[in-house]
Design a protein around this motif. Structure first.
Motif, PDB file in Angstrom:
ATOM      1  N   LEU A   1       2.403  11.955 -25.979  1.00 43.37           N
ATOM      2  CA  LEU A   1       3.384  11.181 -26.841  1.00 43.37           C
ATOM      3  C   LEU A   1       3.095  11.252 -28.128  1.00 43.37           C
ATOM      4  O   LEU A   1       2.531  10.479 -28.697  1.00 43.37           O
ATOM      5  CB  LEU A   1       3.383   9.761 -26.176  1.00 43.37           C
ATOM      6  CG  LEU A   1       4.483   8.743 -26.474  1.00 43.37           C
ATOM      7  CD1 LEU A   1       5.963   9.539 -25.915  1.00 43.37           C
ATOM      8  CD2 LEU A   1       4.253   7.283 -25.762  1.00 43.37           C
TER       9      LEU A   1
ATOM     10  N   CYS B   1      15.137   2.865 -21.213  1.00 42.52           N
ATOM     11  CA  CYS B   1      14.211   4.341 -21.403  1.00 42.52           C
ATOM     12  C   CYS B   1      14.167   4.788 -19.908  1.00 42.52           C
ATOM     13  O   CYS B   1      13.750   4.352 -18.831  1.00 42.52           O
ATOM     14  CB  CYS B   1      12.812   3.933 -21.592  1.00 42.52           C
ATOM     15  SG  CYS B   1      11.854   5.322 -21.618  1.00 42.52           S
TER      16      CYS B   1
ATOM     17  N   TYR C   1      -2.675  13.440 -17.098  1.00 37.46           N
ATOM     18  CA  TYR C   1      -1.462  12.963 -16.385  1.00 37.46           C
ATOM     19  C   TYR C   1      -1.998  13.065 -14.769  1.00 37.46           C
ATOM     20  O   TYR C   1      -1.299  12.273 -13.867  1.00 37.46           O
ATOM     21  CB  TYR C   1      -0.326  13.788 -16.614  1.00 37.46           C
ATOM     22  CG  TYR C   1       0.885  13.054 -16.234  1.00 37.46           C
ATOM     23  CD1 TYR C   1       1.410  11.870 -16.805  1.00 37.46           C
ATOM     24  CD2 TYR C   1       1.730  13.805 -15.132  1.00 37.46           C
ATOM     25  CE1 TYR C   1       2.610  11.398 -16.386  1.00 37.46           C
ATOM     26  CE2 TYR C   1       3.132  13.202 -14.752  1.00 37.46           C
ATOM     27  CZ  TYR C   1       3.253  12.020 -15.395  1.00 37.46           C
ATOM     28  OH  TYR C   1       4.466  11.352 -14.976  1.00 37.46           O
TER      29      TYR C   1
ATOM     30  N   MET D   1      12.643   6.952 -17.983  1.00 34.33           N
ATOM     31  CA  MET D   1      11.221   7.652 -17.989  1.00 34.33           C
ATOM     32  C   MET D   1      10.950   8.762 -17.116  1.00 34.33           C
ATOM     33  O   MET D   1      10.569   9.929 -17.471  1.00 34.33           O
ATOM     34  CB  MET D   1      10.346   6.336 -17.563  1.00 34.33           C
ATOM     35  CG  MET D   1       8.702   6.859 -17.615  1.00 34.33           C
ATOM     36  SD  MET D   1       7.823   5.546 -17.055  1.00 34.33           S
ATOM     37  CE  MET D   1       8.096   4.186 -17.962  1.00 34.33           C
TER      38      MET D   1
ATOM     39  N   TRP E   1      10.342   4.774 -26.972  1.00 35.21           N
ATOM     40  CA  TRP E   1      11.811   4.925 -26.844  1.00 35.21           C
ATOM     41  C   TRP E   1      12.558   3.976 -27.683  1.00 35.21           C
ATOM     42  O   TRP E   1      13.467   4.192 -28.326  1.00 35.21           O
ATOM     43  CB  TRP E   1      12.059   4.760 -25.391  1.00 35.21           C
ATOM     44  CG  TRP E   1      13.566   4.760 -24.852  1.00 35.21           C
ATOM     45  CD1 TRP E   1      14.518   3.676 -24.972  1.00 35.21           C
ATOM     46  CD2 TRP E   1      14.416   5.943 -24.897  1.00 35.21           C
ATOM     47  NE1 TRP E   1      15.564   3.989 -24.715  1.00 35.21           N
ATOM     48  CE2 TRP E   1      15.814   5.470 -24.642  1.00 35.21           C
ATOM     49  CE3 TRP E   1      14.261   7.318 -24.612  1.00 35.21           C
ATOM     50  CZ2 TRP E   1      16.776   6.195 -24.137  1.00 35.21           C
ATOM     51  CZ3 TRP E   1      15.449   8.067 -24.214  1.00 35.21           C
ATOM     52  CH2 TRP E   1      16.577   7.359 -24.060  1.00 35.21           C
TER      53      TRP E   1
ATOM     54  N   LEU F   1       5.437   4.816 -22.979  1.00 38.59           N
ATOM     55  CA  LEU F   1       6.669   5.554 -23.303  1.00 38.59           C
ATOM     56  C   LEU F   1       7.793   4.591 -23.548  1.00 38.59           C
ATOM     57  O   LEU F   1       8.710   4.830 -24.452  1.00 38.59           O
ATOM     58  CB  LEU F   1       6.889   6.335 -22.037  1.00 38.59           C
ATOM     59  CG  LEU F   1       8.208   7.209 -22.182  1.00 38.59           C
ATOM     60  CD1 LEU F   1       8.241   7.824 -23.219  1.00 38.59           C
ATOM     61  CD2 LEU F   1       8.452   8.045 -20.693  1.00 38.59           C
ATOM     62  N   PRO F   2       8.166   3.563 -22.806  1.00 38.09           N
ATOM     63  CA  PRO F   2       9.223   2.448 -23.189  1.00 38.09           C
ATOM     64  C   PRO F   2       9.083   2.082 -24.919  1.00 38.09           C
ATOM     65  O   PRO F   2      10.186   1.800 -25.494  1.00 38.09           O
ATOM     66  CB  PRO F   2       9.225   1.312 -22.009  1.00 38.09           C
ATOM     67  CG  PRO F   2       8.380   2.016 -21.160  1.00 38.09           C
ATOM     68  CD  PRO F   2       7.357   2.829 -21.661  1.00 38.09           C
TER      69      PRO F   2
ATOM     70  N   LEU G   1      12.840  11.833 -18.565  1.00 36.93           N
ATOM     71  CA  LEU G   1      11.970  12.404 -19.691  1.00 36.93           C
ATOM     72  C   LEU G   1      10.798  13.341 -19.294  1.00 36.93           C
ATOM     73  O   LEU G   1      10.653  14.379 -19.895  1.00 36.93           O
ATOM     74  CB  LEU G   1      11.632  11.055 -20.832  1.00 36.93           C
ATOM     75  CG  LEU G   1      12.861  10.334 -21.188  1.00 36.93           C
ATOM     76  CD1 LEU G   1      11.991   9.274 -22.145  1.00 36.93           C
ATOM     77  CD2 LEU G   1      13.453  11.255 -22.141  1.00 36.93           C
ATOM     78  N   VAL G   2      10.253  12.603 -18.339  1.00 36.73           N
ATOM     79  CA  VAL G   2       9.028  13.487 -17.980  1.00 36.73           C
ATOM     80  C   VAL G   2       9.394  14.616 -17.226  1.00 36.73           C
ATOM     81  O   VAL G   2       8.920  15.834 -17.281  1.00 36.73           O
ATOM     82  CB  VAL G   2       8.052  12.602 -16.842  1.00 36.73           C
ATOM     83  CG1 VAL G   2       6.925  13.342 -16.352  1.00 36.73           C
ATOM     84  CG2 VAL G   2       7.528  11.631 -17.671  1.00 36.73           C
TER      85      VAL G   2
ATOM     86  N   LYS H   1       2.788   5.246 -19.051  1.00 36.27           N
ATOM     87  CA  LYS H   1       4.194   4.744 -18.608  1.00 36.27           C
ATOM     88  C   LYS H   1       4.388   3.464 -19.179  1.00 36.27           C
ATOM     89  O   LYS H   1       5.628   3.124 -19.724  1.00 36.27           O
ATOM     90  CB  LYS H   1       3.973   4.589 -17.279  1.00 36.27           C
ATOM     91  CG  LYS H   1       3.970   5.831 -16.389  1.00 36.27           C
ATOM     92  CD  LYS H   1       3.941   5.530 -14.875  1.00 36.27           C
ATOM     93  CE  LYS H   1       4.352   6.533 -14.145  1.00 36.27           C
ATOM     94  NZ  LYS H   1       4.527   6.367 -12.420  1.00 36.27           N
TER      95      LYS H   1
END
Length: 336
Positions: free
Chosen positions: A242, A294, A234, A296, A178, A174-175, A299-300, A171
Motif C-alpha cells: 500500500l 472505500c 497477503y 476494498m 482511500w 486501506l480505508p 481495489l484488490v 484491510k
C-alpha cells in the motif's frame, strides 16, 4: 475535587473533633461536620487565615511545620476574639502534592478522650495508606493491562513468519489511504506480488527452505519502500503493498527497485521455467479516490487482475491498471 480528597472527607467525618484538610497554602479542601459547626457554615475553598486571627507570618510557619511533619504536631491558633485554639496537625505525604490534616482540640484536658481520638486518627492514617496503596496497585495493573492489550493488538496484525503486517492490518489501513487520497486529491497504489512457481520451489527444496525464501523476499520488499508505506503478507507466497501518495511513475520506480533487489538475492530456483533464480510477478492498481466508501474488494480485485495479466504474459514482470479503467498495455519498462 479529586477522588483522594473526597475519600479523606469521608474519613474525617468519623472524627468527633472539628477537622480540616488543607493544601500547603492553607486552602481548605475538606472539612467534617463538626468542623462546619465549629467554624460556622461552609468553609470549603476558604483559607485558614480567613478563619483565625493568627498573624500571617506565624500561620505560615505553622503550615510549613505541619506539612513537613510525619507525626502529629500540636500548635496554637487565635480565633477572631483572640482566644487560644489548641490544635494538632500532621502532613499527609501519600498524595502529591502533600496535604495537611488539622484537628481542633476542644477538650485537651481529658486525657482519655485525647488518647481515643489519637487512636482514631492513627486508624485514619492506616486506612489512607491502605487506600493509597490500593490506588497505586490498580494504576500499575491498568498500565500492565494496557501494555498487554497493545502487544496482543500488534501480534494480531503481524505475520508470524515474515514479521510483516498481515491481511488484517492491510484491510484496516486501506480505508485510511482511500480517505487521504479523496481529501488530498492525490493517487495511491496497491501492488500485489506473487513468487513465481513457488509450489515447485517447495517441492524441490523443501518447506523449510521455502520459509527462509519467504523471509528473504519479505525483507527485500520492505527495504525498498518508505516508512509510511505498508508491506503485508497477503497469504501464502503473496505480498501486498500500500503505497501512499504514489502516482503511475512513482509506483513503477518502486516496483523496479523491488524486482531488482529480489533478483540480486540470487535465490536458486532450478525448477522454475522463468529464470534459474527466484522471481516475482506483480499487479499494480493506481487509485484516485472519491468521497464514496472505500470499495476494498474491487481495489484488490483490480490489482489481482493485473497480477494475473503479468503471469499470463510470462511472469517476472508487472502490469499496471487504474481504478476504475482498463489495464495499461505492457511496455518494455514493465518487464524486468
Amino acid at each position: 475535587m479529586s477522588n483522594f480528597t473526597l475519600d479523606v472527607g469521608v474519613w474525617i467525618d468519623l472524627l468527633p473533633e472539628p477537622t480540616l484538610v488543607m493544601d500547603l497554602e492553607g486552602n481548605i479542601v475538606a472539612v467534617n461536620s463538626s468542623g462546619r459547626e465549629f467554624f460556622g457554615g461552609s468553609v470549603l475553598d476558604c483559607n485558614l487565615r480567613e478563619l483565625v486571627a493568627t498573624p500571617p507570618e506565624k500561620l505560615k510557619k505553622w503550615l510549613l511545620l505541619w506539612q513537613q511533619a510525619t507525626q502529629i504536631v500540636p500548635g496554637t491558633l487565635r480565633d477572631p476574639q483572640d482566644q487560644k485554639i489548641e490544635v494538632e496537625a500532621v502532613g499527609i505525604h501519600r498524595c502529591q502534592p502533600p496535604l495537611i490534616l488539622l484537628r481542633v482540640l476542644r477538650q485537651p484536658r481529658f486525657l482519655r478522650q485525647f488518647i481515643i481520638q489519637r487512636q482514631q486518627f492513627q486508624q485514619l492514617q492506616q486506612q489512607m495508606a491502605q487506600q493509597t496503596a490500593l490506588i497505586v496497585e490498580l494504576q500499575q495493573r491498568q498500565k500492565q493491562l494496557e501494555a498487554e492489550n497493545h502487544h496482543l493488538q500488534e501480534i494480531s496484525r503481524q505475520d508470524s513468519l515474515t514479521k510483516l503486517a498481515n491481511r488484517r492490518a492491510f484491510k484496516a489501513c486501506l480505508p485510511i489511504a482511500w480517505r487521504e487520497s479523496a481529501t488530498t486529491h492525490t493517487p495511491f497504489a496497491i501492488a500485489l506480488l506473487d513468487i513465481d512457481h513457488f509450489k515447485c520451489y517447495n517441492d524441490t527444496y523443501g518447506h523449510l527452505a521455502g520459509d527462509r525464501a519467504l523471509q528473504r523476499v519479505a525483507h527485500a520488499i520492505k527495504s525498498q519502500v518508505r516508512e509510511t508505506d505498508l508491506v503485508a503478507r497477503y497469504g501464502g507466497e503473496e505480498f501486498i503493498l500500500l503505497l501512499r501518495q504514489t502516482d503511475h511513475d512513482a509506483a513503477i520506480c518502486v516496483l523496479e527497485r523491488v524486482f531488482k533487489h529480489i533478483r540480486n538475492l540470487g535465490i536458486p530456483h532450478a525448477s522454475s521455467p522463468v529464470q534459474p533464480y527466484l522471481t516475482v510477478s506483480a499487479g499494480i492498481c493506481i487509485v484516485a479516490a472519491s468521497l464514496q466508501d472505500c470499495p476494498m474488494a474491487e481495489l484488490v480485485a483490480t490489482a489481482d487482475a493485473a497480477l494475473y495479466a503479468a503471469k499470463h504474459s510470462g511472469r517476472d514482470r508487472y502490469v499496471l491498471q487504474t481504478y476504475p479503467g482498463m489495464s495499461v498495455p505492457i511496455s518494455p519498462s514493465q518487464e524486468i
